[in-house]
Design a protein around this motif. Structure first.
Motif, PDB file in Angstrom:
ATOM      1  N   GLN A 154      49.001  36.082  36.286  1.00  0.00           N
ATOM      2  CA  GLN A 154      47.475  35.561  36.494  1.00  0.00           C
ATOM      3  C   GLN A 154      47.399  35.251  38.201  1.00  0.00           C
ATOM      4  O   GLN A 154      46.471  34.940  38.424  1.00  0.00           O
ATOM      5  N   ASP A 178      41.719  31.512  45.691  1.00  0.00           N
ATOM      6  CA  ASP A 178      41.954  30.398  44.685  1.00  0.00           C
ATOM      7  C   ASP A 178      40.501  29.642  44.567  1.00  0.00           C
ATOM      8  O   ASP A 178      40.382  28.647  45.458  1.00  0.00           O
ATOM      9  N   SER A 216      42.142  27.657  38.051  1.00  0.00           N
ATOM     10  CA  SER A 216      41.712  28.594  36.858  1.00  0.00           C
ATOM     11  C   SER A 216      41.416  29.881  37.359  1.00  0.00           C
ATOM     12  O   SER A 216      41.344  30.706  36.644  1.00  0.00           O
ATOM     13  N   SER A 217      40.777  30.058  38.627  1.00  0.00           N
ATOM     14  CA  SER A 217      40.216  31.411  38.903  1.00  0.00           C
ATOM     15  C   SER A 217      40.679  31.789  40.320  1.00  0.00           C
ATOM     16  O   SER A 217      40.867  31.168  41.298  1.00  0.00           O
ATOM     17  N   VAL A 221      40.068  35.264  42.911  1.00  0.00           N
ATOM     18  CA  VAL A 221      39.574  36.382  43.269  1.00  0.00           C
ATOM     19  C   VAL A 221      40.378  36.908  44.504  1.00  0.00           C
ATOM     20  O   VAL A 221      41.081  36.459  45.134  1.00  0.00           O
ATOM     21  N   ALA A 274      39.020  39.691  39.916  1.00  0.00           N
ATOM     22  CA  ALA A 274      39.233  38.225  39.660  1.00  0.00           C
ATOM     23  C   ALA A 274      39.909  38.093  38.393  1.00  0.00           C
ATOM     24  O   ALA A 274      40.096  38.964  37.556  1.00  0.00           O
ATOM     25  N   LYS A 275      40.705  37.105  38.410  1.00  0.00           N
ATOM     26  CA  LYS A 275      41.614  36.565  37.254  1.00  0.00           C
ATOM     27  C   LYS A 275      40.929  35.191  36.739  1.00  0.00           C
ATOM     28  O   LYS A 275      40.950  34.193  37.905  1.00  0.00           O
ATOM     29  N   ASN A 276      40.745  34.798  35.680  1.00  0.00           N
ATOM     30  CA  ASN A 276      40.431  33.548  35.344  1.00  0.00           C
ATOM     31  C   ASN A 276      41.069  33.389  34.047  1.00  0.00           C
ATOM     32  O   ASN A 276      40.990  33.959  33.021  1.00  0.00           O
ATOM     33  N   GLU A 277      41.519  32.051  34.108  1.00  0.00           N
ATOM     34  CA  GLU A 277      42.000  31.364  32.700  1.00  0.00           C
ATOM     35  C   GLU A 277      41.576  29.936  32.465  1.00  0.00           C
ATOM     36  O   GLU A 277      41.935  29.064  33.167  1.00  0.00           O
ATOM     37  N   THR A 302      40.969  33.989  28.507  1.00  0.00           N
ATOM     38  CA  THR A 302      41.402  34.538  29.682  1.00  0.00           C
ATOM     39  C   THR A 302      40.302  35.660  29.925  1.00  0.00           C
ATOM     40  O   THR A 302      39.998  36.379  29.053  1.00  0.00           O
ATOM     41  N   ASN A 349      39.735  38.725  32.836  1.00  0.00           N
ATOM     42  CA  ASN A 349      40.270  39.511  34.243  1.00  0.00           C
ATOM     43  C   ASN A 349      39.602  40.788  34.614  1.00  0.00           C
ATOM     44  O   ASN A 349      39.014  41.332  33.555  1.00  0.00           O
TER      45      ASN A 349
END
Length: 844
Positions: free
Chosen positions: A44, A557, A561-562, A564, A604-607, A612, A614
């Motif tokens: 992530q 960041d 949690s996110s 880009v 973008a990655k989001n957890e 989750t 992405n």
């Protein structure tokens, strides 16, 4: 509760079995650490589209030990196996070629070490920590020929935690057997060793409608051993060494000619169970392959700067007798004579070395890495195609190369600057020098010998390479491999005979040579023996080139949690030279330039607590795109495919636009769902190729601009649902997964026909050697499909045993993953049929 977490992590690009603790109350995911960027990161935190699968997730999603089945869990991937070479395409970028002259477009790695020959990689799929898939060009981080991405098999390392073992037993349909054993043994507080073994056997999933007694191609017989050691005498020094040895047997890799069936109106979907029924004859398919390697990785932390050396030596010895066949069985087909030993033989021997020295440093503000990479490979290769029962004027085609050299030297550097606590800039560059050479002989043998009808064999045709025949052009009998005088029948006969280790039981060509050449020809059974159609040419190729790749990236960041990000990166695939061939009396030879791909990507990655999500949007600018074209170098005889030469050419430009989405939802401790969705538009924007389907000496140039790139589906969807049901002393669990693809094409022609002048026409009107009406045999569109896999299991805590039942390809979807085309040939390679079985795992 590890299984559903492992599956969810695999969908997102993470895995759980390497982690001992899972925050089950919150449904959170413990991510494993991957090394796709040559440093340890949680996925992530990787600014790019990455997936990783551990062994547990591979079994649960129907992959198991079958490397080609990875295409069912990677959106936009197509993986096929031809003559033991694994061909990988990701997002429309891939190479379907597998000769000594061409490189893969997706780099295959084992423990981070580049594998130039992917033969045997399918039997290395055991006791692995994970498989890492990095999508898009990796020209700076992973280097050689990673234009479409990388696939890295990472084996489990030894550790000092204690002695433990594991075992796996699997049985299923078509006499499937799979066995795995592993033992981890710490010898001291600083030294541990690990031993793992693997065996897989399975009968062919193909059926034989031809000569009785022949086992169809596709039977599997694989064994592999891996020994590894890890020595960590201090916090600063680490030494990791691995030896692996793999052997493959069985009946060879299956491919059937669908041209006659398609020409008679039968597509793959129309044939039902007969889609994998071949008309096998004469030669029993057989493969005998070994792949051995040793690698060492030494790391030392000098305090602020870490030095790493990674070296590897590998040897491949691949030999295959193709399972001779007259194509797929279809309603109304007329079976010919089985007394036809025209066959195909392959030999590939490769010795390669890689050496890499890398320095790196990481800090709160600035990180950098720089290194040098060297690769060297020596090869010998043979392709022999023979004609039985010939009268005139084609006897065989041989490509025998005793000396094939490849060398690559690269220097690279990459740095990341932390603008602040939330954002980073990354820049990298790599300079590569490539050099290739090849020496050998290639072309056709053509002997014309009108035999007397009262000769002892009672036949009027020449026969050679029949049962019992053995051929080895690398036995040392050919001297320096100077091409013989192709106007002198004695020279040509002596050159060919020097490679014959044993003449076949029904051969008469050896008797013709003995009695029709030399001073006394009184016993010659033929009116004459002469050359007609012999085109042997000296192969003396050389290529060198240099190119530079770069990478630019930005990461931000948004919060804990996110993430880009945006990337611009490039990749090159090495160019090379082609076979020198004679077509219509003219000698032809041409080189091809390196492919170049530039990727522009934002993502973008989001957890979050239990969800989750992405996203990656990308555009590929693909120039100097190389296609392999099978150019006919001899005539069509009795409607059989003619001898061909694989010619690689830079045909033009392509653009690939896509959007990839992935998500998992941990509904609660018992239920989890997730999936990947890829929208892809892969188009040949400007491309022209020769229509090599039309036959010997024809091949007009045709415009295929606007066509879809081979193997690219507009929509790709992978999904799963898993459930866990705790009981006393363990749990019940299941995973149902699916893989869906929309329509795609197997060639750049996109089922389009062209006339002899290169003008578009209907497919059936495409001429073959001047005649029209049979072009439907070149149909290459594959209808969209959905595959389902199911695994249901009972896990026992004491003892630590897991029993799994599985059904792969529940609805038995049989589809084509690759096609090879030439006049009268549409050779297809297919997915596996439905397989059900049971798997038992034990850990102690």
């Amino acid at each position: 509760m590890m299984l559903p977490v492992a599956i969810a992590c695999a969908i997102q690009g993470v895995s759980a079995s390497a982690q001992e603790e899972v925050a089950e109350e919150q449904g959170a995911i413990e991510e494993i650490v991957v090394t796709v960027n040559r440093k340890e990161q949680k996925i992530q935190d990787v600014a790019g589209a990455v997936q990783a699968f551990d062994q547990q997730a591979l079994d649960a999603m129907g992959v198991g030990a079958d490397f080609t089945a990875l295409q069912n869990v990677i959106p936009g991937a197509v993986i096929s196996n031809q003559e033991g070479n694994v061909n990988v395409s990701i997002r429309g970028v891939g190479s379907a070629d597998n000769t000594e002259l061409i490189d893969a477009s997706v780099a295959n790695l084992l423990n981070g070490v580049y594998l130039p020959r992917a033969r045997g990689i399918g039997a290395m799929f055991y006791d692995i920590s994970r498989v890492e898939v990095n999508k898009g060009p990796q020209g700076t981080t992973r280097g050689r020929n990673a234009v479409g991405g990388t696939m890295n098999i990472v084996a489990n390392r030894p550790n000092m935690d204690g002695f433990y073992t594991s075992a796996l037993l699997e049985a299923g349909g078509d006499a499937l057997q799979r066995y795995e054993l592993m033992a981890n043994m710490p010898l001291t507080d600083t030294l541990a060793v690990r031993a793992a073994g693997f065996m897989r056997k399975q009968d062919s999933q193909y059926e034989n409608a031809g000569q009785p007694g022949l086992e169809p191609a596709g039977a599997i017989d694989e064994q592999s051993l891996r020994l590894s050691a890890l020595w960590e005498p201090s916090d600063a020094l680490s030494v990791y060494a691995v030896y692996d040895s793999t052997s493959e047997g069985g009946t060879g890799y299956p491919g059937l000619n669908y041209f006659p069936a398609l020409d008679n109106g039968y597509d793959v979907s129309d044939l039902g169970d007969d889609a994998q029924t071949g008309i096998f004859r004469a030669w029993q398919g057989e493969v005998d392959s070994s792949h051995d390697g040793f690698m060492v990785q030494v790391q030392y932390d000098f305090g602020g700067v870490t030095a790493e050396y990674m070296g590897s030596s590998r040897e491949v010895d691949f030999r295959q007798t193709n399972a001779a066949n007259d194509g797929v069985f279809y309603p109304g087909v007329e079976l010919g004579s089985f007394d036809n030993f025209g066959g195909l033989w392959w030999i590939t021997q490769s010795e390669s070395q890689t050496h890499e020295l890398r320095l790196s440093s990481s800090g709160d503000t600035f990180e950098w890495a720089a290194g040098v990479f060297f690769f060297d490979e020596d090869q010998q290769s043979l392709l022999l195609s023979t004609a039985d029962n010939s009268f005139c004027c084609y006897s065989a085609t041989e490509y025998a190369m005793p000396d094939v050299q490849g060398e690559s030297l690269a220097f690279y550097a990459e740095a990341t600057y932390h603008l602040n606590d939330e954002s980073r800039l990354t820049a990298g560059i790599r300079s590569t020098d490539e050099e290739k050479s090849r020496w050998g002989v290639a072309g056709n043998y053509g002997f014309a010998a009108p035999l007397q009808p009262d000769w002892s064999t009672g036949t009027q045709s020449l026969r050679w390479a029949t049962q019992g025949f053995q051929y080895d052009p690398f036995n040392g009998n050919r001297g320096d491999y100077t091409v013989p005088d192709i106007s002198d029948v004695n020279d040509v006969a002596a050159f060919m005979s020097a490679a014959v280790e044993r003449w076949g039981d029904s051969d008469n060509l050896d008797d013709v040579f003995a009695q029709c050449l030399g001073e006394d020809t009184s016993a010659c059974p033929a009116a004459s023996l002469s050359l007609n159609g012999t085109t042997l040419t000296q192969q003396d190729g050389y290529y060198e080139d240099s190119f530079v790749d770069y990478r630019l990236g930005y990461e931000w960041d948004l919060n804990d949690s996110s993430l880009v990000y945006g990337n611009i990166s490039t990749g090159h695939k090495s160019g090379g030279f082609n076979d020198t061939i004679i077509v219509q009396g003219e000698m032809l030879s041409n080189a091809f330039s390196p492919e170049k791909l530039v990727m522009y990507e934002v993502g973008a990655k989001n957890e979050f607590e239990n969800i989750t999500f992405n996203a990656s949007a990308f555009y590929y600018d693909y120039t100097d795109y190389v296609m392999t074209q099978l150019v006919a170098v001899g005539p069509v005889v009795d409607d059989q495919p003619p001898p061909t030469s694989a010619q690689r050419r830079n045909v033009g430009e392509a653009s690939i636009t896509g959007l990839e989405l992935s998500s998992t939802w941990h509904i609660n401790d018992n239920w989890h769902i997730g999936g990947n969705l890829l929208f892809l538009d892969a188009e040949l924007t400007k491309a022209e190729i020769s229509d090599y389907r039309q036959g010997w000496g024809a091949n007009p140039n045709v415009d295929i601009s606007g066509n879809k790139m081979p193997f690219s589906s507009d929509v790709n969807l992978n999904m799963f649902v898993s459930g866990v049901f705790p009981v006393q002393n363990g749990q019940y669990d299941f995973t149902l997964s699916s893989s869906s693809r929309s329509d795609y094409y197997l060639s750049a022609f996109n089922s389009q026909g062209f006339d002899s002048e290169g003008n578009p026409t209907s497919l059936d009107m495409t001429p073959i050697n001047g005649s029209v009406g049979s072009g439907d045999g070149y149909f290459d569109e594959v209808e969209g499909y959905t595959l389902f896999n199911l695994v249901a299991a009972r896990h026992f805590d004491e003892p630590n045993v897991r029993v799994e039942g599985f059904i792969n390809n529940i609805t038995n979807e049989i589809v084509s993953t690759k096609a090879i085309m030439s006049p009268n040939l549409n050779l297809r390679f297919m997915t596996n049929q439905r397989t059900a079985g049971i798997r038992i795992k034990y850990n102690m």
